[in-house]
Design an enzyme around this catalytic site. Structure first.
Site, short mmCIF file in Angstrom:
data_model
loop_
_atom_site.label_atom_id
_atom_site.label_comp_id
_atom_site.label_asym_id
_atom_site.label_seq_id
_atom_site.Cartn_x
_atom_site.Cartn_y
_atom_site.Cartn_z
N ASP A 100 46.15 45.76 48.81
CA ASP A 100 45.29 44.69 48.29
C ASP A 100 43.98 44.68 49.06
O ASP A 100 43.95 44.81 50.29
CB ASP A 100 46.01 43.34 48.41
CG ASP A 100 45.37 42.26 47.55
OD1 ASP A 100 46.01 41.84 46.58
OD2 ASP A 100 44.23 41.85 47.86
N ASN B 35 52.58 36.69 40.22
CA ASN B 35 51.84 35.54 39.71
C ASN B 35 51.66 35.72 38.21
O ASN B 35 51.33 36.82 37.74
CB ASN B 35 50.48 35.43 40.40
CG ASN B 35 50.62 35.11 41.88
OD1 ASN B 35 51.55 34.45 42.29
ND2 ASN B 35 49.68 35.60 42.68
N GLY C 55 48.54 31.33 39.24
CA GLY C 55 47.58 31.94 40.16
C GLY C 55 47.24 33.39 39.85
O GLY C 55 46.76 34.11 40.73
N SER D 252 45.01 36.19 38.71
CA SER D 252 43.56 36.39 38.49
C SER D 252 43.27 37.70 37.77
O SER D 252 42.26 37.82 37.10
CB SER D 252 42.80 36.33 39.81
OG SER D 252 43.22 37.36 40.67
N HIS E 259 51.24 42.80 37.91
CA HIS E 259 51.32 43.37 39.26
C HIS E 259 52.28 42.57 40.10
O HIS E 259 52.43 41.36 39.94
CB HIS E 259 49.94 43.42 39.93
CG HIS E 259 49.19 42.13 39.92
ND1 HIS E 259 48.53 41.67 38.80
CD2 HIS E 259 49.00 41.18 40.88
CE1 HIS E 259 47.96 40.51 39.08
NE2 HIS E 259 48.24 40.17 40.32
N HIS F 84 53.07 41.63 44.01
CA HIS F 84 52.58 41.64 45.38
C HIS F 84 53.75 41.90 46.32
O HIS F 84 54.81 41.28 46.18
CB HIS F 84 52.00 40.26 45.77
CG HIS F 84 50.78 39.83 45.02
ND1 HIS F 84 49.52 39.90 45.56
CD2 HIS F 84 50.63 39.30 43.79
CE1 HIS F 84 48.64 39.42 44.70
NE2 HIS F 84 49.29 39.05 43.61
P1 AMP Z 1 46.61 37.80 41.41
O1 AMP Z 1 45.76 36.70 41.98
O2 AMP Z 1 48.08 37.60 41.52
O3 AMP Z 1 46.17 38.17 40.02
O4 AMP Z 1 46.32 39.06 42.34
C1 AMP Z 1 45.25 39.93 42.15
C2 AMP Z 1 45.06 40.63 43.45
O5 AMP Z 1 44.23 41.75 43.23
C3 AMP Z 1 44.38 39.78 44.53
O6 AMP Z 1 45.26 39.65 45.65
C4 AMP Z 1 43.13 40.57 44.87
O7 AMP Z 1 42.80 40.53 46.24
C5 AMP Z 1 43.49 41.96 44.41
N1 AMP Z 1 42.39 42.83 44.07
C6 AMP Z 1 41.31 42.55 43.29
N2 AMP Z 1 40.51 43.62 43.18
C7 AMP Z 1 41.09 44.62 43.90
C8 AMP Z 1 40.73 45.98 44.17
N3 AMP Z 1 39.64 46.54 43.68
N4 AMP Z 1 41.57 46.70 44.97
C9 AMP Z 1 42.68 46.15 45.48
N5 AMP Z 1 43.07 44.88 45.25
C10 AMP Z 1 42.28 44.12 44.47
#
Ligand code: AMP
Length: 110
Positions: free
Chosen positions: A29, A83, A89, A91, A96, A98
């Site tokens: 991440d 999420n 949560g 985004s 995905h 975590h």
């Molecule tokens: P979520 O909030 O569950 O959708 O998680 C999305 C995750 O993607 C967040 O923890 C971000 O920090 C991560 N993220 C966004 N852009 C990138 C990227 N280019 N490379 C790695 N992680 C990313």
């Protein structure tokens, strides 16, 4: 389709890969919330777990065990989080998982 994670899969956006096979990709991440913070994603695009087939979700979970072992997380433990949707949560609208580890994680997360 302008999905961030699909672009990472295609190699259009760089990532710090930790695992890849024909079905999933895992990478660190960009904004880690723990010493180890890895995202495990299917190569097939699904907006969220709500659209994904059960085999894909099970495969992601199975691969998470391999990654946890490679990262040295099995003895002390780790957390897997998916999420989903606005209040969940989420985004990035590409399914995905975590993986968080390397420190004591609070529960509930808040
Ligand atoms: P979520 O909030 O569950 O959708 O998680 C999305 C995750 O993607 C967040 O923890 C971000 O920090 C991560 N993220 C966004 N852009 C990138 C990227 N280019 N490379 C790695 N992680 C990313």
């Amino acid at each position: 389709m302008n999905c961030l994670f699909c672009r990472i899969i295609k190699g259009e956006i760089p990532s710090d890969k930790v695992y890849e096979d024909d079905r999933v990709l895992a990478f660190r991440d960009i904004d880690p919330q723990a010493p180890t913070h890895i995202l495990i994603i299917p190569k097939q695009h699904y907006d969220s777990i709500l659209e994904a087939d059960p085999e894909t979700v099970a495969y992601m979970a199975e691969i998470s065990k391999k990654i946890a072992a490679a990262e040295g997380l099995c003895e002390k433990g780790f957390r897997l989080v998916i999420n989903t949707g606005e209040e969940g949560g989420q985004s990035v609208k590409h399914l995905h998982m975590h993986m968080l580890g390397g420190r004591s994680l609070q529960w509930p997360p808040g």
